[in-house]
Design a protein around this motif. Structure first.
Motif, PDB file in Angstrom:
ATOM      1  N   HIS A 166     -67.565 -11.173  87.700  1.00 11.67           N
ATOM      2  CA  HIS A 166     -66.156 -10.841  87.416  1.00 11.67           C
ATOM      3  C   HIS A 166     -65.970  -9.803  86.318  1.00 11.67           C
ATOM      4  N   PHE A 169     -63.312  -4.450  86.067  1.00 11.48           N
ATOM      5  CA  PHE A 169     -62.926  -3.307  86.901  1.00 11.48           C
ATOM      6  C   PHE A 169     -63.245  -3.533  88.370  1.00 11.48           C
ATOM      7  N   CYS A 170     -63.907  -4.635  88.679  1.00 18.15           N
ATOM      8  CA  CYS A 170     -64.572  -4.741  89.978  1.00 18.15           C
ATOM      9  C   CYS A 170     -63.812  -5.623  90.964  1.00 18.15           C
ATOM     10  N   PRO A 173     -66.007  -9.438  93.742  1.00 24.70           N
ATOM     11  CA  PRO A 173     -65.899 -10.893  93.914  1.00 24.70           C
ATOM     12  C   PRO A 173     -64.719 -11.282  94.814  1.00 24.70           C
ATOM     13  N   ASN A 208     -75.632  -8.279  93.971  1.00 21.14           N
ATOM     14  CA  ASN A 208     -76.211  -8.553  92.668  1.00 21.14           C
ATOM     15  C   ASN A 208     -77.597  -9.158  92.921  1.00 21.14           C
TER      16      ASN A 208
END
Ligand code: SF4
Length: 444
Positions: A166, A169-170, A173, A208
């Motif tokens: 989390h 900027f992403c 998730p 990831n």
């Protein structure tokens, strides 16, 4: 003539196109297999097809724009064909995708692995059908691996999906759900199959990858098994977060011949203030320590770094900190991303917005630095002999391939056989690649 056509119906066709990361490309291959199993033949995107599948990305505002352009293009190419849009953009903003003229189906991240279950037999729809699981419910693991343009050089094997980190900027998730991994047995079985089919290099991919099998011993356990597959020649990790790049992992990469001497480690910023605002899980000092360990333990390692410029709150001072930090790192190539606000991410509402012009300037400064660093590394290789995995595709009188430490090398086409690993004497640097000649082979 007409009767003959009725007696021998032509196979339905599907065209598939992908935006974004290697993981998405791997998943497009899995979607393609579903169509092959149903008797479709796959045609190039750009040819008329009965069905077009667009597997989208949503990493930046630009990726969203490209998705919209592809949809319009698909409709122009095949005015009567069926258009299915899936992937991260479809998951995150299905309403916008559905509102684009000519989209028949919008399938979410989870639904892309069972296209026919959700569409029946895909046909043109009066009203766009949107089939998207809520973000919190995306938890299936869709197995996938892909290969480059049908050649048998490198295969990208998906071992992990989703992310629990989390970063502010992403969107990943939300688009891909929480972190989950494929079982070791399934990874081994797929990797053995790829090796058996003649692939020389396997690249482990995921959102990831370093988080692989967290509850199950982790990535190192998987790597220890994979390197033992008979016939496995090269194994590469696509990317790994700095807080997951442990010393035992670095030592394993250093010690195992099969492991490519290459790490790709996202930094994102060299300022602790910005790293904190990004909710990254390390400090610049920690990152520098990881890089020191890589440099000390893995001789000649290729080191790739991602950095984002223009994050909110990145003033001139923070940018300069990043710039100087990167100058001091032993990086061998740099990917520079210009920050773009993503809807429904915390960072989109942060104060301290950087103007678009300044974002562009900072990108350019770091791109120049990246090119300088890359060239300096390439020059250190001149005079060395390195194994190169030669790609099957030929172009402009030469064939290219990658060294284990991820340097692109061009060889005279007639001297190199595609999909072979050959010892190459590096003779020079030409633009963004090295040049070389095969040792003991024909030279041009
Ligand atoms: S580590 Fe951060 S940037 Fe990477 S996928 Fe996870 S949330 Fe996104």
């Amino acid at each position: 003539m007409r009767a003959a056509l009725f007696l021998t119906p032509t196979m339905p066709t599907v065209a598939l196109t992908t935006l974004g990361c290697k993981l998405n490309f791997a998943e497009t291959s899995t979607i393609g297999k579903q169509f092959l199993d149903r008797g479709y033949s796959v045609v190039r995107f750009g040819d008329q097809a009965d069905v077009t599948v667009i597997n989208t990305c949503s990493v930046t505002g630009r990726a969203d724009r490209e998705c919209r352009q592809l949809i319009r293009r698909a409709r122009r190419i095949a005015p009567n064909g069926t258009v299915i849009v899936t992937g991260c953009y479809a998951q995150l903003d299905p309403e916008t995708v559905a509102s684009i003229d000519g989209v028949d189906y919008v399938l979410g991240t989870q639904e892309k692995f069972s296209v026919f279950r959700h569409t029946g037999s895909p046909t043109r729809q009066e009203i766009t059908r949107v089939i998207v699981s809520p973000a919190g419910a995306v938890d299936d693991f869709g197995p996938a691996y892909s290969t480059e343009a049908g050649n048998r050089t490198r295969a990208f094997l998906k071992v992990q999906d989703g992310c629990d980190f989390h970063c502010t900027f992403c969107t990943i998730p939300r688009a891909r759900g929480g972190s989950r991994s494929q079982s070791i047995d399934a990874c081994l079985q797929q990797a053995s199959e790829l090796v058996g089919r003649g692939y020389r290099e396997i690249v482990l991919t995921g959102v990831n990858v370093g988080d692989y099998g967290r509850k199950d011993g982790g990535l190192l356990v998987l790597l220890r098994e994979l390197v033992q597959i008979r016939g496995m020649e090269r194994l590469r990790i696509s990317s790994i977060e700095p807080n997951l790049l442990t010393d035992p992992l670095i030592e394993f990469i250093a010690a195992e011949d099969v492991m490519c001497k290459h790490v790709h480690v996202p930094l994102q910023s060299g300022s602790d203030t910005v790293l904190h605002a990004m909710r990254r899980r390390y400090t610049r000092e920690h990152y520098a320590g990881r890089m020191r360990s890589v440099r000390e333990k893995i001789k000649g390692c290729g080191i790739g770094i991602d950095v984002i410029v223009g994050f909110p709150g990145e003033g001139e001072r923070e940018f300069e900190e990043t710039h100087r930090f990167l100058e001091d790192l032993p990086l061998t190539y740099l990917h520079v991303f210009t920050y773009s606000e993503r809807p429904e991410t915390p960072a989109a509402s942060f104060a301290g917005r950087v103007s678009p012009a300044e974002r562009a300037r900072r990108s350019e400064v770091l791109r120049q630095l990246g090119m300088k660093k890359k060239k300096a590394f390439q020059e250190t290789l001149v005079g060395m002999t390195l194994p190169v995995l030669v790609e099957a595709e030929e172009g402009e009188g030469c064939r290219c391939g990658f060294t284990g430490n991820y340097v692109r090398v061009a060889l005279p086409a007639e001297s190199a056989e595609g999909n072979s690993i050959v010892d190459v004497a590096i003779t020079g640097v030409d633009g963004d690649r090295c040049t070389g000649v095969i040792m003991g082979g024909k030279s041009g």
